[in-house]
Design a protein around this motif. Structure first.
Motif, PDB file in Angstrom:
ATOM      1  N   ASP A 401       0.753  -1.127  -0.090  1.00  0.00           N
ATOM      2  CA  ASP A 401       0.053   0.122  -0.039  1.00  0.00           C
ATOM      3  C   ASP A 401       1.064   1.468   0.119  1.00  0.00           C
ATOM      4  OD1 ASP A 401      -1.899   1.819   0.253  1.00  0.00           O
ATOM      5  OD2 ASP A 401      -3.027   0.937   2.012  1.00  0.00           O
ATOM      6  N   GLU A 402       1.305   1.759  -1.257  1.00  0.00           N
ATOM      7  CA  GLU A 402       2.356   2.970  -1.126  1.00  0.00           C
ATOM      8  C   GLU A 402       1.549   4.151  -1.061  1.00  0.00           C
ATOM      9  OE1 GLU A 402       4.500   3.033  -4.957  1.00  0.00           O
ATOM     10  OE2 GLU A 402       5.817   1.154  -4.432  1.00  0.00           O
ATOM     11  N   GLU A 403       0.220   4.161  -1.355  1.00  0.00           N
ATOM     12  CA  GLU A 403      -0.357   5.418  -0.621  1.00  0.00           C
ATOM     13  C   GLU A 403      -0.305   5.694   0.629  1.00  0.00           C
ATOM     14  OE1 GLU A 403      -4.272   5.819  -2.548  1.00  0.00           O
ATOM     15  OE2 GLU A 403      -3.437   5.792  -4.409  1.00  0.00           O
ATOM     16  N   LYS A 404      -0.593   4.839   1.369  1.00  0.00           N
ATOM     17  CA  LYS A 404      -0.604   4.771   2.950  1.00  0.00           C
ATOM     18  C   LYS A 404       0.818   4.937   3.254  1.00  0.00           C
ATOM     19  CE  LYS A 404      -1.605   1.927   7.108  1.00  0.00           C
ATOM     20  NZ  LYS A 404      -1.993   0.523   7.446  1.00  0.00           N
ATOM     21  N   PHE A 405       1.825   4.244   2.689  1.00  0.00           N
ATOM     22  CA  PHE A 405       3.248   4.431   3.135  1.00  0.00           C
ATOM     23  C   PHE A 405       3.703   6.081   3.049  1.00  0.00           C
ATOM     24  CE2 PHE A 405       7.855   4.749   2.359  1.00  0.00           C
ATOM     25  CZ  PHE A 405       8.319   4.006   3.421  1.00  0.00           C
ATOM     26  N   VAL A 406       3.298   6.584   1.602  1.00  0.00           N
ATOM     27  CA  VAL A 406       3.761   8.031   1.586  1.00  0.00           C
ATOM     28  C   VAL A 406       3.060   9.008   2.504  1.00  0.00           C
ATOM     29  CG1 VAL A 406       4.339   7.457  -0.687  1.00  0.00           C
ATOM     30  CG2 VAL A 406       2.115   8.422  -0.492  1.00  0.00           C
ATOM     31  N   ARG A 407       1.351   8.755   3.037  1.00  0.00           N
ATOM     32  CA  ARG A 407       1.038   9.474   3.804  1.00  0.00           C
ATOM     33  C   ARG A 407       1.702   9.463   5.016  1.00  0.00           C
ATOM     34  NH1 ARG A 407      -3.712   7.406   1.861  1.00  0.00           N
ATOM     35  NH2 ARG A 407      -3.849   5.954   3.530  1.00  0.00           N
ATOM     36  N   GLN A 408       2.221   8.159   5.685  1.00  0.00           N
ATOM     37  CA  GLN A 408       2.638   8.193   7.151  1.00  0.00           C
ATOM     38  C   GLN A 408       3.985   8.696   6.981  1.00  0.00           C
ATOM     39  OE1 GLN A 408       2.751   3.907   7.252  1.00  0.00           O
ATOM     40  NE2 GLN A 408       0.744   3.618   8.321  1.00  0.00           N
ATOM     41  N   GLN A 409       4.928   8.542   5.763  1.00  0.00           N
ATOM     42  CA  GLN A 409       6.251   9.368   5.744  1.00  0.00           C
ATOM     43  C   GLN A 409       6.251  10.699   5.427  1.00  0.00           C
ATOM     44  OE1 GLN A 409       9.063   7.532   6.209  1.00  0.00           O
ATOM     45  NE2 GLN A 409       7.886   5.979   7.013  1.00  0.00           N
ATOM     46  N   GLY A 410       5.123  11.356   4.986  1.00  0.00           N
ATOM     47  CA  GLY A 410       5.077  12.706   4.700  1.00  0.00           C
ATOM     48  C   GLY A 410       5.604  13.101   3.406  1.00  0.00           C
ATOM     49  N   MET A 411       5.423  12.277   2.665  1.00  0.00           N
ATOM     50  CA  MET A 411       6.111  12.419   1.066  1.00  0.00           C
ATOM     51  C   MET A 411       5.363  12.303   0.171  1.00  0.00           C
ATOM     52  SD  MET A 411       8.409   8.695   1.484  1.00  0.00           S
ATOM     53  CE  MET A 411       9.602   9.220   0.312  1.00  0.00           C
ATOM     54  N   SER A 412       5.921  12.241  -1.109  1.00  0.00           N
ATOM     55  CA  SER A 412       5.036  12.044  -2.480  1.00  0.00           C
ATOM     56  C   SER A 412       5.306  10.542  -2.759  1.00  0.00           C
ATOM     57  CB  SER A 412       5.082  13.345  -3.414  1.00  0.00           C
ATOM     58  OG  SER A 412       6.434  13.358  -4.017  1.00  0.00           O
TER      59      SER A 412
END
Length: 702
Positions: A401-412
């Motif tokens: 789940d890359e969308e969830k990962f980038v949200r958690q990491q505060g990145m695009s």
């Protein structure tokens, strides 16, 4: 230019001869340093050469060895494996290097070593025997036969003690009760023959939607809807099954099949069965979660994965699928391409005697290589105390789940892609410092043909000319090196004496030629497809079954009619697909009828065991759903064909011609002042249109 090519070819041949001579001289010096040397030392197969200095008096598969067994009335021990097989290596070190074991074998048996990749025919016969004897299969495959080749015993990996016990007990049985041994071996041989009997039929009424749906409903209870693939303690991706489910889900609208397929594709791409640093798939997962692979890499798996994910991209437009295809192609070019052309067979699972050592990581290594990037990397690839594989080693896999990962990491997503590219560069460089696993450097015709098909599918999906150029180059290499004296040979390596060609070589290369024709519009590929099909008809046709034999000639104890899929699609199913396409291309009704007769004979097997007959099921799709011919004719045919090929259009044969052609699909359809698309079904065509969008509309509302 022709003079230049001839001269260059002569220089390359001369250089190869010098290289072979110097290698032979070096080999002779190395052989002298070994305590034992057997007849395998004269072979070119990496697997056979691995056993050339065992104390066992191994010899390669040959009629001479079998004749000697008959003359001396000795049992024959046939041991089959391949160079990247982990347990083959283990049994060699534990058992075949033991002089006490070798004495038993040398005194009582004629011992034959077989590379299953060189001689898949021998492997097919004795794997069937093993399955009849024990109900399972695998490699190393060890079979003990009577002097006539009929099996008396079959097994896979044995410990040293187990093997000694087997050798002694089977040898004693043969000496003490030869009549009982003969009766048993006759029974097994008859079982092998029975397993290869196909009852021909022309009952086309069984080519029904009802049977198609029934096959799927019988299969569905075995789907792992959570982890993807079929249920089981291990997971194999079996691309031919997933390729069928892709077309089936599109044509049928079966949402359960669609969800299962997409989940399986995603789980495989996320798991450790995929090499996230170097690209490419390992052979299979040893657990139900796609996380812990068996670390060998095979050309045929990756060739088919390229096709599968390219076609899946057309349906789902998932950026990860595109990236996976590109990474896999890059891996093959980097690590498995032969400098002269063609691609190597396999990469070993082991390096420095340890399975997976080249691919796994310790946390300290990752921190040293990645520096400040380690924390984000470890979060993305699940580096944590609860995910350790063994002895502090990590296998990389993602949660998906890359969308969830980038949200958690505060990145695009773009930032993540940049990070991933940097991680891969650093870790690839670090991995390059390690001792590499061995390559099996045989060029196998059928597997290279699968790669041609994969590269054409990648070109169709993504439009990158380099992929089509590579596919054409491989085809040319195979014709120049593996098509000798009017016949294909199965594998190529300088100095090899193995010349056999099998049905799969002709079937797969015909399929590749047809795909090249459909994408390049170059009729030379259609001519090759017709020629190879004619050769296969002459060499392999079996009148009794209506199918095609796997081998030419009668050198084995039973005729092989290979109809089921495995990690490779059934060569008979591929032949039936080829006959259907050629029949439509040149309006050969007999080809189309033979394809239907072959399929009709397999319907019972399809319904009972869909996962073993998926490529036949795909042919059933062509018969129960409308099958279309789309002919693009005119000076602008190339770009229009490319646009059509970029769509996922199951049950559609797309062809084009930029000039006048005598082929029935193009005849009297060429006009100087325009390019037109003809959408046809069963010889009935819609009015010609001049855009892809209009043609797609006709397909949707035929």
């Amino acid at each position: 230019m022709d003079i230049y090519r001839t001269s260059l070819k002569g220089i390359l041949i001369f250089a190869s001869c010098l290289l072979v001579f110097s290698c032979k001289e070096k080999q002779n010096k190395q052989d002298a340093a070994h305590k034992f040397t057997n007849a395998l030392v004269n072979e070119t197969s990496p697997y056979l050469l691995q056993h050339a200095h065992n104390p066992v008096n191994w010899r390669p598969w040959s009629q001479e060895a079998l004749d000697e067994a008959q003359k001396e009335n000795k049992l024959v021990l046939v041991s089959i494996g391949y160079s990247s097989c982990h347990w083959c290596h283990v049994m060699e070190v534990e058992t075949f290097e033991d002089e006490s074991v070798a004495k038993i074998m040398n005194d009582n048996f004629i011992s034959i070593k077989v590379d299953r990749e060189e001689r898949p025919d021998v492997d097919q016969v004795y794997m069937t025997a093993l399955q009849l004897i024990s109900g399972n299969g695998g490699w190393p495959l060890n079979v003990i036969t009577l002097p006539n080749g009929k099996p008396l015993y079959g097994g896979t990996y044995h410990t040293n003690a187990q093997w000694k016990e087997v050798l002694t007990s089977v040898s004693n049985l043969y000496k003490d009760d030869p009549k009982k041994a003969a009766e048993y071996s006759d029974m097994v041989a008859e079982g092998i023959a029975e397993a290869n009997r196909i009852q021909p039929t022309s009952d086309f009424l069984n080519l029904s939607l009802e049977n198609l749906v029934s096959s799927i409903e019988t299969w569905k209870p075995y789907w792992d809807m959570e982890q993807g693939g079929d249920q089981g303690a291990q997971k194999f991706m079996i691309p031919v099954n997933l390729d069928f489910l892709l077309d089936y889900s599109v044509l049928s609208g079966d949402q359960t099949a669609k969800a299962h397929l997409e989940n399986t594709l995603n789980k495989m791409a996320q798991g450790g069965v995929y090499d996230h640093i170097g690209g490419g798939f390992f052979r299979y997962s040893t657990d139900p979660y796609w996380k812990v692979p068996h670390f060998e890499k095979m050309l045929y798996d990756n060739a088919q994965a390229i096709s599968l994910y390219s076609n899946a991209y057309k349906a789902y437009k998932a950026p990860r699928y595109r990236a996976l295809v590109m990474e896999t192609i890059d891996f093959l070019k980097r690590e498995m391409r032969n400098p002269q052309g063609g691609f190597l067979a396999a990469i070993d699972a082991d390096s420095e005697g340890v399975e997976g050592k080249f691919y796994v990581w310790m946390e300290e290594e990752l921190k040293a290589v990645l520096g400040d990037g380690f924390n984000r990397f470890s979060a993305y690839y699940n580096i944590a105390p609860n995910t350790v594989w063994e002895e502090g080693k990590y296998i990389l896999y993602t949660s998906g789940d890359e969308e969830k990962f980038v949200r958690q990491q505060g990145m695009s997503v773009a930032d993540l892609n940049t990070d991933k590219a940097e991680w891969k560069l650093k870790l690839l460089a670090a991995r390059a410092e390690r001792v590499r696993p061995r390559n099996d450097d045989k060029i196998i015709t059928s597997w290279n043909a699968l790669l041609i098909a994969g590269l054409v599918d990648a070109y169709n999906a993504f439009g990158q000319q380099e992929h089509l150029d590579e596919a054409e180059a491989i085809f040319q290499f195979l014709i120049e090196t593996c098509y000798q004296e009017g016949a294909l040979q199965h594998s190529y390596k300088p100095g090899s004496r193995v010349k056999e060609g099998f049905l799969e070589d002709y079937a797969y290369l015909t399929d590749a030629a047809l795909k090249l024709y459909q994408s390049t519009l170059n009729e030379k590929y259609l001519e090759w497809a017709q020629k190879l099909t004619g050769d296969a008809q002459d060499m392999f046709s079996d009148e009794m079954s209506g199918m095609y034999k796997y081998t030419y000639g009668e050198g084995l104890i039973a005729k092989i009619i290979k109809t089921d899929d495995g990690t490779l699609p059934s060569p008979n199913a591929v032949m039936a697909h080829n006959l259907l396409r050629l029949g439509h291309l040149v309006y050969d009704v007999e080809f189309m009828d033979r394809s239907k007769r072959m399929l009709s004979s397999m319907v019972t097997s399809i319904v009972e065991s869909a996962p073993s007959y998926a490529h036949w099921n795909k042919l059933l799709l062509h018969n129960v759903y409308p099958y279309y011919e789309v002919a693009v004719v005119g000076k602008n045919a190339g770009p229009l064909v490319r646009k059509l090929n970029a769509k996922l259009l199951p049950n559609t044969l797309i062809v084009g011609s930029e000039g006048e052609s005598t082929l029935p699909l193009f005849e009297e359809r060429y006009f100087e002042d325009g390019t037109f698309i003809y959408v046809c079904r069963n010889g009935s065509c819609k009015l010609p249109v001049d855009t892809v969008e209009k043609a797609l509309g006709q397909l949707a509302n035929f």
